[in-house]
Every structure is written in C-alpha cells, then in structure tokens.
Design a protein around this motif. Structure first.
Motif, short mmCIF file in Angstrom:
data_model
loop_
_atom_site.label_atom_id
_atom_site.label_comp_id
_atom_site.label_asym_id
_atom_site.label_seq_id
_atom_site.Cartn_x
_atom_site.Cartn_y
_atom_site.Cartn_z
N ILE A 68 0.83 -1.19 0.00
CA ILE A 68 0.00 0.00 0.00
C ILE A 68 0.87 1.25 0.00
CG2 ILE A 68 -1.96 -1.10 1.15
CD1 ILE A 68 -1.00 0.01 3.76
N THR A 69 0.29 2.35 -0.42
CA THR A 69 1.03 3.59 -0.54
C THR A 69 1.17 4.30 0.80
OG1 THR A 69 -0.96 4.90 -0.96
CG2 THR A 69 0.11 3.88 -2.86
N ALA A 70 2.17 5.18 0.86
CA ALA A 70 2.31 6.04 2.03
C ALA A 70 1.28 7.16 1.96
CB ALA A 70 3.72 6.61 2.09
N LYS A 71 0.91 7.56 0.76
CA LYS A 71 -0.12 8.59 0.59
C LYS A 71 -1.49 8.00 0.94
CE LYS A 71 2.14 11.11 -3.18
NZ LYS A 71 2.01 11.56 -4.59
N THR A 72 -2.39 8.86 1.36
CA THR A 72 -3.73 8.43 1.73
C THR A 72 -4.78 9.23 0.98
OG1 THR A 72 -3.83 9.98 3.58
CG2 THR A 72 -2.97 7.77 4.04
N CYS A 73 -6.00 8.71 0.95
CA CYS A 73 -7.12 9.42 0.36
C CYS A 73 -8.42 8.88 0.96
CB CYS A 73 -7.13 9.25 -1.17
SG CYS A 73 -7.74 7.63 -1.73
N LYS A 74 -9.50 9.59 0.74
CA LYS A 74 -10.81 9.13 1.18
C LYS A 74 -11.41 8.32 0.04
CE LYS A 74 -15.28 10.63 3.00
NZ LYS A 74 -15.34 9.44 3.84
N LEU A 87 -1.42 -0.63 -3.92
CA LEU A 87 -0.71 -0.33 -5.16
C LEU A 87 -1.44 -0.86 -6.39
CD1 LEU A 87 3.02 -0.99 -4.18
CD2 LEU A 87 1.78 1.16 -4.21
N SER A 88 -2.19 -1.94 -6.21
CA SER A 88 -2.89 -2.53 -7.36
C SER A 88 -4.02 -1.64 -7.86
CB SER A 88 -3.44 -3.91 -6.99
OG SER A 88 -4.36 -3.81 -5.90
N TRP A 89 -4.41 -0.63 -7.09
CA TRP A 89 -5.48 0.27 -7.52
C TRP A 89 -4.96 1.46 -8.32
CZ3 TRP A 89 -8.86 1.01 -2.46
CH2 TRP A 89 -9.37 -0.23 -2.07
N ILE A 90 -3.66 1.66 -8.31
CA ILE A 90 -3.09 2.85 -8.96
C ILE A 90 -3.15 2.71 -10.49
CG2 ILE A 90 -1.00 4.21 -9.28
CD1 ILE A 90 -0.26 3.54 -6.42
N ASN A 91 -3.72 3.70 -11.12
CA ASN A 91 -3.80 3.75 -12.59
C ASN A 91 -4.36 2.47 -13.20
OD1 ASN A 91 -2.78 6.39 -12.74
ND2 ASN A 91 -0.66 5.66 -12.74
N ASP A 92 -5.38 1.92 -12.55
CA ASP A 92 -6.01 0.70 -13.09
C ASP A 92 -7.30 1.02 -13.84
OD1 ASP A 92 -7.63 1.44 -10.99
OD2 ASP A 92 -7.78 -0.57 -10.12
N GLY A 93 -7.59 2.31 -14.01
CA GLY A 93 -8.78 2.70 -14.75
C GLY A 93 -10.01 2.87 -13.90
N ASN A 99 -11.00 12.13 -4.65
CA ASN A 99 -10.32 13.19 -5.39
C ASN A 99 -9.56 12.67 -6.61
OD1 ASN A 99 -8.20 11.86 -4.18
ND2 ASN A 99 -7.48 13.60 -2.98
N GLY A 100 -9.68 11.37 -6.88
CA GLY A 100 -9.04 10.80 -8.06
C GLY A 100 -7.54 10.65 -7.96
N LEU A 101 -7.00 10.74 -6.74
CA LEU A 101 -5.55 10.67 -6.56
C LEU A 101 -4.94 9.41 -7.14
CD1 LEU A 101 -2.97 11.89 -5.26
CD2 LEU A 101 -3.56 10.64 -3.18
#
Length: 228
Positions: A68-74, A87-93, A99-101
């Motif tokens: 998982i990332t160090a960055k967080t989001c809601k 990490l598997s959620w990053i740029n997966d469409g 906020n779309g981070l």
C-alpha cells in the motif's frame, strides 16, 4: 456512493452496493466492484481499512493489503477517513479515491518487464521481489513470500522445498601458523527460488596482516625489555 448514472450525478444506496455483482447502477460500475470469499462479500473499498468486515478477517489479509502507498485518500465507498491506497489500484482505470488521486497523482515506479510496479513511496527505493514464472502480478514481495498463499502458482512448492533444506553449516580452516583463516559457510533455504549457482561461500583472509603482526611483535618485545 456518489457516481454518474446515465450521465447524471446520482447517489446509490449502501444497501444496493454489492447486492448483485452482475448489475451496476453506476456508469463506471464502482458499486459492483466487490471482494467475495467464503461467507463474506464486501466492497473493494472496505479492504485494507484496518477494520475486520469478514468473520475470518480475509478482507484485511488479502494480498493487496501488504503493498500500500504512504499517501492516503478518502475512498468513494465506506465511511472511513483518509486511508492508504493498495498499489494494485493505482492507474487501473477505476476511480477509487474521491479526489481521483489513485488515477491522477504522480506515482514512482521501479523494476522492468514482469516486475514493473509502483512503489509505496516516491523516495526512489525499489525493494527486491521474487519473480514469478506465471501469474499476475508477475512478482511477490519478499515480506509476504511463503505466507501460505500461492500467488505465483508454485510459491508453496518452492517454500516447502526450502523448509526441508539442510541447516546452516560453518567451518574454519587455519593454516600458516594461525595467520591464514579460511571460512566457508552454506546458507539455508530458498536455493531453488533464488537459483544461486553456489549455495556455499568461501572467504579467505589473514589475521593479523603482516603490518599488524610486526606491530604486535614490537609491543611484546618492548614489554619484555621493560620487565627485564
């Protein structure tokens, strides 16, 4: 969850989320992105949130929770606050953060080919991984290797072989009146995994070296003379 339904911003009741994975009300189908295991079905955004939703805790021990990332989001679904992003959620469409981070942020990568992956932080650190022959993703992080889950297809077999390998052995050979030390040792485990050409290591060194030996003799001689 708030989403577009036929192009219009709308809200889907929490009771309809994951009600039927084959039917989605949202245009992007975020309401049907669910995780299902024996006796439990939860939305993907309830995974890795430090709250056990499944009786077995499977939602918190899923393999994506270990990367998982160090960055967080809601997240768009759920009532939790700021949470790390697998990490598997990053740029997966799929737009997972409100906020779309996860789809628009800057994310560092490392590796190449089957091991090309996003990193947990943007500090440039690239941890070693075990490369899979098959499967997706094409690697397993060493911290979750041999965790009982066959992520790579043959991971459990390799770990079983490793656990049966012989114990560490160490031997020291002393020559040249004790000045030359030859140390050999064998490392235990995962030799098939790492495909090492040699499991044993041979190191040779002198102790003390010639200069040190001269200094020791000089000190000993001065000590003897002083006592005399």
């Amino acid at each position: 969850v708030t989403c577009d339904i036929k192009g219009y911003k709308s809200t889907v009741s929490k009771y309809l989320i994951c009600f039927d994975n084959t039917i989605s009300a949202c245009d992007d189908e975020i309401d049907s992105k669910c995780f299902e295991t024996i006796g439990c079905k939860v939305h993907k955004h309830l995974l890795c949130d430090n709250k056990k939703d499944c009786a077995t805790g499977a939602d918190e021990t899923h393999h994506i929770c270990y990367s998982i990332t160090a960055k967080t989001c809601k997240r768009r679904v759920g009532i939790g606050g700021e949470l790390p992003i697998p990490l598997s959620w990053i740029n997966d469409g799929v737009w997972d953060c409100e906020n779309g981070l996860d789809e628009t942020g800057h994310w560092s990568t490392c590796g190449q080919g089957p091991t090309l992956r996003y990193t947990e932080t943007n500090d440039g650190i690239c941890e070693n991984v075990f490369v899979c022959r098959t499967g997706n993703p094409g690697y397993v992080q060493l911290k979750v290797l041999c965790d009982g889950k066959d992520t790579c297809g043959n991971e459990n077999e390799i770990c079983s072989i490793s656990s049966r390998s012989f114990s560490d052995t160490t031997s020291v050979l002393t020559t040249e009146k004790g000045l030359l030390k030859r140390l050999s040792y064998c490392t235990k485990g995962l030799e098939n995994l790492q495909r090492l050409k040699k499991r044993c290591v041979l190191k040779q060194f002198k102790f003390p070296d010639k200069m040190q030996w001269k200094m020791v003799n000089s000190i000993l001689n001065r000590t003897k003379n002083a006592k005399a």
